[in-house]
Design a protein around this motif. Structure first.
Motif, PDB file in Angstrom:
ATOM      1  N   TYR A 126     133.806  27.831  67.878  1.00 34.58           N
ATOM      2  CA  TYR A 126     132.782  27.901  67.085  1.00 34.58           C
ATOM      3  C   TYR A 126     131.970  27.470  67.775  1.00 34.58           C
ATOM      4  O   TYR A 126     131.052  26.096  67.822  1.00 34.58           O
ATOM      5  CB  TYR A 126     132.791  26.473  65.899  1.00 34.58           C
ATOM      6  N   PRO A 127     130.834  28.484  69.116  1.00 29.86           N
ATOM      7  CA  PRO A 127     129.897  27.754  70.212  1.00 29.86           C
ATOM      8  C   PRO A 127     128.715  26.912  69.191  1.00 29.86           C
ATOM      9  O   PRO A 127     127.714  25.900  70.242  1.00 29.86           O
ATOM     10  CB  PRO A 127     130.117  29.071  70.458  1.00 29.86           C
ATOM     11  N   ASP A 128     127.960  27.715  68.577  1.00 33.71           N
ATOM     12  CA  ASP A 128     126.778  26.622  67.876  1.00 33.71           C
ATOM     13  C   ASP A 128     127.508  25.219  66.502  1.00 33.71           C
ATOM     14  O   ASP A 128     126.805  24.506  66.797  1.00 33.71           O
ATOM     15  CB  ASP A 128     126.473  27.460  67.320  1.00 33.71           C
ATOM     16  N   THR A 129     128.572  25.615  66.438  1.00 38.82           N
ATOM     17  CA  THR A 129     128.780  25.107  64.772  1.00 38.82           C
ATOM     18  C   THR A 129     129.940  24.252  64.820  1.00 38.82           C
ATOM     19  O   THR A 129     130.434  23.427  63.785  1.00 38.82           O
ATOM     20  CB  THR A 129     128.388  25.955  63.435  1.00 38.82           C
ATOM     21  N   ALA A 130     130.463  23.236  66.280  1.00 35.81           N
ATOM     22  CA  ALA A 130     131.431  22.856  65.904  1.00 35.81           C
ATOM     23  C   ALA A 130     131.837  21.420  66.035  1.00 35.81           C
ATOM     24  O   ALA A 130     132.011  21.040  65.009  1.00 35.81           O
ATOM     25  CB  ALA A 130     131.764  22.758  68.039  1.00 35.81           C
ATOM     26  N   ASP A 131     130.326  20.676  65.687  1.00 34.63           N
ATOM     27  CA  ASP A 131     130.087  19.807  65.469  1.00 34.63           C
ATOM     28  C   ASP A 131     129.851  19.393  63.641  1.00 34.63           C
ATOM     29  O   ASP A 131     129.928  17.826  63.434  1.00 34.63           O
ATOM     30  CB  ASP A 131     129.081  19.251  66.208  1.00 34.63           C
ATOM     31  N   VAL A 132     129.742  20.643  63.478  1.00 45.26           N
ATOM     32  CA  VAL A 132     129.395  20.412  62.067  1.00 45.26           C
ATOM     33  C   VAL A 132     130.446  20.974  60.470  1.00 45.26           C
ATOM     34  O   VAL A 132     129.905  20.663  59.746  1.00 45.26           O
ATOM     35  CB  VAL A 132     127.849  20.701  61.524  1.00 45.26           C
ATOM     36  N   GLU A 133     131.542  21.503  61.143  1.00 47.37           N
ATOM     37  CA  GLU A 133     132.503  22.919  61.125  1.00 47.37           C
ATOM     38  C   GLU A 133     133.006  21.583  60.353  1.00 47.37           C
ATOM     39  O   GLU A 133     133.500  20.126  60.447  1.00 47.37           O
ATOM     40  CB  GLU A 133     133.294  23.143  61.179  1.00 47.37           C
ATOM     41  N   ASP A 134     133.325  21.531  58.543  1.00 45.75           N
ATOM     42  CA  ASP A 134     134.164  20.575  57.500  1.00 45.75           C
ATOM     43  C   ASP A 134     135.471  21.782  57.634  1.00 45.75           C
ATOM     44  O   ASP A 134     135.991  22.447  57.405  1.00 45.75           O
ATOM     45  CB  ASP A 134     133.627  20.931  56.295  1.00 45.75           C
ATOM     46  N   PHE A 135     136.695  20.198  58.412  1.00 46.80           N
ATOM     47  CA  PHE A 135     138.001  21.240  58.149  1.00 46.80           C
ATOM     48  C   PHE A 135     138.837  20.219  57.586  1.00 46.80           C
ATOM     49  O   PHE A 135     139.963  19.989  57.347  1.00 46.80           O
ATOM     50  CB  PHE A 135     138.628  20.735  59.478  1.00 46.80           C
ATOM     51  N   SER A 136     138.240  19.848  56.095  1.00 43.39           N
ATOM     52  CA  SER A 136     138.735  18.608  55.346  1.00 43.39           C
ATOM     53  C   SER A 136     139.388  19.377  53.682  1.00 43.39           C
ATOM     54  O   SER A 136     139.347  20.893  54.478  1.00 43.39           O
ATOM     55  CB  SER A 136     137.803  18.077  54.064  1.00 43.39           C
ATOM     56  N   TYR A 137     139.878  18.965  52.849  1.00 40.68           N
ATOM     57  CA  TYR A 137     140.109  19.497  51.811  1.00 40.68           C
ATOM     58  C   TYR A 137     139.023  21.040  50.915  1.00 40.68           C
ATOM     59  O   TYR A 137     139.357  21.536  50.679  1.00 40.68           O
ATOM     60  CB  TYR A 137     140.863  18.570  50.617  1.00 40.68           C
ATOM     61  N   GLU A 138     137.551  20.177  51.196  1.00 44.88           N
ATOM     62  CA  GLU A 138     136.844  21.496  50.533  1.00 44.88           C
ATOM     63  C   GLU A 138     137.004  23.102  51.639  1.00 44.88           C
ATOM     64  O   GLU A 138     136.773  23.217  50.677  1.00 44.88           O
ATOM     65  CB  GLU A 138     135.705  20.966  51.754  1.00 44.88           C
ATOM     66  N   ARG A 139     137.197  23.061  52.721  1.00 46.75           N
ATOM     67  CA  ARG A 139     137.767  24.461  52.735  1.00 46.75           C
ATOM     68  C   ARG A 139     138.471  25.269  52.298  1.00 46.75           C
ATOM     69  O   ARG A 139     138.206  26.166  52.292  1.00 46.75           O
ATOM     70  CB  ARG A 139     138.133  24.299  54.327  1.00 46.75           C
TER      71      ARG A 139
END
Length: 342
Positions: A126-139
């Motif tokens: 995720y070169p451009d979005t690593a800081d905003v990716e959602d890795f919670s149950y929402e995924r």
């Protein structure tokens, strides 16, 4: 606790699909041959582990697609796909496509959380979005909605000569009921139940009570009960247990010695919670099918499941897996009340 364990209804196995970097085809071919053997022996399901940037199966969906064309009956699952590496929309398309090709035989298992070694791989992943990716149950919820046919786009209709759908295509109607969550905590068990998923519980759980006592089977039992209490299907909600069991009925003396040494090396980690995540590991069970069945019948969590995906050890040889699977189907399964095709 039930006075007697449930008869085993579905017998499955789980493999990591190791390969040699110098000859990756041979390892993948071995995995496919093991799945074909499982079908011939009458197993109900074969499950694939998932490993990124390692020498195991990095693309279980592709391997399931290949296996679906070499088998006709056995169900094919993943245990589990870590969704931190995936785009839910693209994964939904791939899963639906393979499910259609297999005739409705796949059982995708997933989990959440940041990718392993995230700081080292985020630049590539995720070169451009690593800081905003959602890795919670929402995924997971996004994947569930897309697989179950919820809209993925605000547009559908005809544009020029092309026809567009507002939901994932192909749509496989039964796939939404065959999605599994692989969890080792109470919160995961409850979330899976509340969202109508099936539940994969393995040989690893979290010891969330810092006071103890630490009994793996009792912790796992609490997860199963929490899952079913939250699930619309209640006691009929599907749970599959994935312990490591190694029957030795037809093993050679050399194989038995290797299996016992393997289990002995792993036993110390089962005595107490491990690491900051406080993980509890189940002891591997090695012995004759009669001995294994006796220990499983005394296992508090096993008594409340009727499906298993026994995990094959990571580092054994192809001929070892043939012997283990053959004994599972011919000896251990029947000792647990299972019958092929049951």
């Amino acid at each position: 606790m039930p006075s007697t364990p449930r008869p085993l209804r579905k017998l499955g196995f789980l493999t990591i699909g190791l390969f040699d970097e110098a000859d990756p085809r041979r390892g993948h071919e071995s995995t496919l041959e093991i799945i074909e053997l499982g079908e011939r022996l009458g197993f109900d399901s074969a499950w694939l582990r998932h490993r990124h940037l390692q020498y195991g199966i990095s693309s279980p969906v592709a391997v399931m697609a290949a296996a679906s064309q070499r088998t006709s009956r056995i169900e094919l699952g993943t245990a589990v796909i870590p969704l931190g590496w995936e785009n839910p929309l693209r994964l939904a398309e791939d899963l639906a496509t393979v499910d259609i090709l297999s005739g409705g035989r796949i059982n995708p298992g997933v989990s959440v959380g940041p990718p392993m070694h995230f700081d080292e791989v985020k630049g590539a992943l995720y070169p451009d979005t690593a800081d905003v990716e959602d890795f919670s149950y929402e995924r997971v919820r996004r994947l569930l909605d897309l697989v179950r046919g919820e809209p993925a786009s605000d547009f559908s209709g005809v544009q020029g000569f092309e026809v567009f759908s507002d939901r994932v295509q192909p749509h496989s109607p039964g796939l939404g009921r065959r999605l599994w969550y692989g969890g080792g905590s109470l919160s995961s068990a409850r979330w899976a139940g509340e969202h109508g998923m099936n539940f994969l519980t393995s040989s690893v759980v979290k010891a969330e009570d810092r006071e103890g006592p630490y009994d793996f089977a009792e912790i796992q039992l609490s997860h199963i009960r929490a899952f079913r209490a939250a699930h619309p299907d209640g006691e009929e909600a599907r749970v599959s247990q994935g312990l490591v069991v190694i029957p030795t009925d037809s093993a050679s003396p050399e194989q038995r010695a290797k299996y016992e040494e393997y289990a002995a090396r792993r036993t110390p980690r089962t005595a107490s919670p491990q690491g900051p995540a406080r993980l509890m590991f189940a002891p591997d069970i090695v012995g004759t099918s009669e001995e294994i069945a006796e220990r499983l019948h005394a296992h508090a969590a096993f008594r409340e499941v009727d499906e298993v995906a026994f995990a094959l050890p990571f580092t054994f040889e192809h001929e070892d897996y043939v012997q283990i699977l053959t004994d599972m189907a011919a000896k251990l399964g029947p000792a647990l009340g299972w019958r092929p095709g049951g």
